[in-house]
Design a protein around this motif. Structure first.
Motif, short mmCIF file in Angstrom:
data_model
loop_
_atom_site.label_atom_id
_atom_site.label_comp_id
_atom_site.label_asym_id
_atom_site.label_seq_id
_atom_site.Cartn_x
_atom_site.Cartn_y
_atom_site.Cartn_z
N PRO A 133 0.81 -1.23 0.00
CA PRO A 133 0.00 0.00 0.00
C PRO A 133 0.84 1.28 0.00
O PRO A 133 0.52 2.24 -0.70
N SER A 134 1.93 1.29 0.76
CA SER A 134 2.79 2.46 0.80
C SER A 134 3.51 2.67 -0.53
O SER A 134 3.66 3.81 -1.00
N LEU A 135 3.93 1.59 -1.15
CA LEU A 135 4.57 1.70 -2.46
C LEU A 135 3.60 2.26 -3.51
O LEU A 135 3.98 3.11 -4.32
N ARG A 136 2.36 1.80 -3.48
CA ARG A 136 1.35 2.34 -4.41
C ARG A 136 1.13 3.83 -4.16
O ARG A 136 1.00 4.61 -5.10
N LEU A 137 1.11 4.21 -2.89
CA LEU A 137 0.87 5.61 -2.54
C LEU A 137 1.96 6.52 -3.06
O LEU A 137 1.67 7.56 -3.67
N VAL A 138 3.23 6.17 -2.84
CA VAL A 138 4.29 7.07 -3.31
C VAL A 138 4.33 7.14 -4.84
O VAL A 138 4.61 8.21 -5.40
N ARG A 139 4.01 6.04 -5.51
CA ARG A 139 3.93 6.09 -6.98
C ARG A 139 2.84 7.07 -7.41
O ARG A 139 3.05 7.89 -8.30
N LEU A 140 1.69 6.97 -6.77
CA LEU A 140 0.56 7.85 -7.08
C LEU A 140 0.93 9.32 -6.89
O LEU A 140 0.51 10.18 -7.65
N LEU A 141 1.74 9.60 -5.88
CA LEU A 141 2.13 10.97 -5.57
C LEU A 141 3.29 11.49 -6.41
O LEU A 141 3.72 12.63 -6.24
N GLY A 142 3.82 10.66 -7.29
CA GLY A 142 4.87 11.10 -8.20
C GLY A 142 6.29 10.85 -7.74
O GLY A 142 7.24 11.31 -8.38
N PHE A 143 6.47 10.12 -6.66
CA PHE A 143 7.81 9.77 -6.21
C PHE A 143 8.43 8.80 -7.23
O PHE A 143 7.73 8.04 -7.88
N GLU A 144 9.76 8.85 -7.32
CA GLU A 144 10.48 7.95 -8.19
C GLU A 144 11.35 7.02 -7.37
O GLU A 144 12.00 7.45 -6.41
N ARG A 145 11.37 5.76 -7.77
CA ARG A 145 12.19 4.77 -7.07
C ARG A 145 13.65 4.98 -7.45
O ARG A 145 13.98 5.08 -8.63
N GLU A 146 14.50 5.06 -6.44
CA GLU A 146 15.91 5.30 -6.68
C GLU A 146 16.76 4.07 -6.39
O GLU A 146 17.96 4.09 -6.62
N GLY A 147 16.16 3.02 -5.86
CA GLY A 147 16.92 1.81 -5.62
C GLY A 147 16.54 1.12 -4.34
O GLY A 147 15.59 1.49 -3.66
N LEU A 148 17.31 0.09 -4.02
CA LEU A 148 17.09 -0.71 -2.83
C LEU A 148 18.28 -0.53 -1.90
O LEU A 148 19.43 -0.72 -2.31
N ALA A 149 18.00 -0.17 -0.67
CA ALA A 149 19.05 -0.06 0.35
C ALA A 149 18.99 -1.31 1.20
O ALA A 149 18.02 -1.52 1.95
N ARG A 150 19.96 -2.15 1.08
CA ARG A 150 19.99 -3.42 1.81
C ARG A 150 20.34 -3.18 3.27
O ARG A 150 21.26 -2.44 3.58
N HIS A 162 15.06 -1.63 2.44
CA HIS A 162 14.06 -0.61 2.15
C HIS A 162 14.25 -0.09 0.73
O HIS A 162 15.39 0.13 0.30
N GLU A 163 13.16 0.09 0.04
CA GLU A 163 13.22 0.79 -1.25
C GLU A 163 13.32 2.27 -0.95
O GLU A 163 12.67 2.78 -0.03
N ARG A 164 14.14 2.96 -1.74
CA ARG A 164 14.31 4.40 -1.57
C ARG A 164 13.55 5.11 -2.67
O ARG A 164 13.75 4.83 -3.86
N TRP A 165 12.67 6.00 -2.27
CA TRP A 165 11.84 6.78 -3.18
C TRP A 165 12.07 8.25 -2.91
O TRP A 165 12.29 8.64 -1.77
N ALA A 166 11.99 9.08 -3.94
CA ALA A 166 12.21 10.52 -3.75
C ALA A 166 11.32 11.35 -4.67
O ALA A 166 10.92 10.92 -5.75
N LEU A 167 11.03 12.54 -4.18
CA LEU A 167 10.27 13.53 -4.94
C LEU A 167 11.01 14.85 -4.78
O LEU A 167 11.31 15.27 -3.66
N GLY A 168 11.35 15.46 -5.91
CA GLY A 168 12.06 16.73 -5.87
C GLY A 168 11.15 17.89 -6.25
O GLY A 168 10.18 17.72 -6.99
N HIS A 169 11.48 19.04 -5.72
CA HIS A 169 10.73 20.25 -6.03
C HIS A 169 11.51 21.04 -7.07
O HIS A 169 12.68 21.35 -6.88
N ASP A 170 10.86 21.32 -8.21
CA ASP A 170 11.49 22.10 -9.28
C ASP A 170 12.79 21.49 -9.77
O ASP A 170 13.78 22.17 -9.94
N VAL A 171 12.76 20.18 -9.93
CA VAL A 171 13.98 19.50 -10.41
C VAL A 171 14.10 19.70 -11.92
O VAL A 171 13.16 19.64 -12.65
#
Length: 171
Positions: A133-150, A162-171
């Motif tokens: 559910p959390s992964l679906r939510l961040v995708r919906l909000l426009g976050f991009e997956r940056e990789g897996l942190a073991r 943990h999967e690392r997701w990020a959203l930038g402002h004015d990127v």
């Protein structure tokens, strides 16, 4: 400070939230495991509040417009200023309010606040791969997956990926 959406009010968590927050956290404890561990007693809630110094961390509660019922929480923590201007999101909805879009609305409000008021440049979310559910939510909000942190975070004695997701402002 208060953020108002179509169905929610988002405001900083406060000592007055303790009773209802603890009750909701206890009722939702199994629902959140193993992804979130919320305060379950008065001491833990006091410790939780102390984290939010309004510099390196901000904590919010989500309440329904009209009834003021507590439906969830959102935190921005690990805020780094200087050349980074970033923070890490944590969030959760309380039972029985899941799957109603409240977290989507609340996060949109907090994300806008983070970028426009707090002047952050980037928000990150670290999500265990099984938390669909959390992964679906961040995708919906426009976050991009940056990789897996073991082995990123130790939870209940076990280092968890943990999967690392990020959203930038004015990127």
């Amino acid at each position: 400070m208060q953020l108002t959406g179509s169905r929610l009010i988002v405001r900083p968590v406060a000592p007055d939230d303790e009773r209802e927050f603890l009750s909701a956290a206890r009722a939702s404890e199994e629902f959140h495991r193993p992804y979130a561990f919320l305060p379950l007693d008065e001491k833990e809630f006091a410790d939780y509040l102390r984290r939010f110094d309004q510099v390196q961390a901000h904590g919010f509660v989500l309440r329904l417009l009209g009834s003021d019922e507590l439906v969830g929480y959102i935190n921005i923590s690990h805020i780094i200023r200087g050349s980074y201007q970033r923070g890490t999101l944590g969030y959760g909805v309380f039972l029985p309010h899941h799957r109603r879009g409240y977290m989507t609305e609340g996060l949109r409000l907090v994300i806008r606040h983070a970028f426009e008021t707090l002047s952050l440049h980037r928000l990150e979310a670290e999500i265990q791969p099984g938390n669909k559910p959390s992964l679906r939510l961040v995708r919906l909000l426009g976050f991009e997956r940056e990789g897996l942190a073991r082995g990123l975070i130790r939870i209940e004695g076990e280092w968890r990926d943990h999967e690392r997701w990020a959203l930038g402002h004015d990127v």
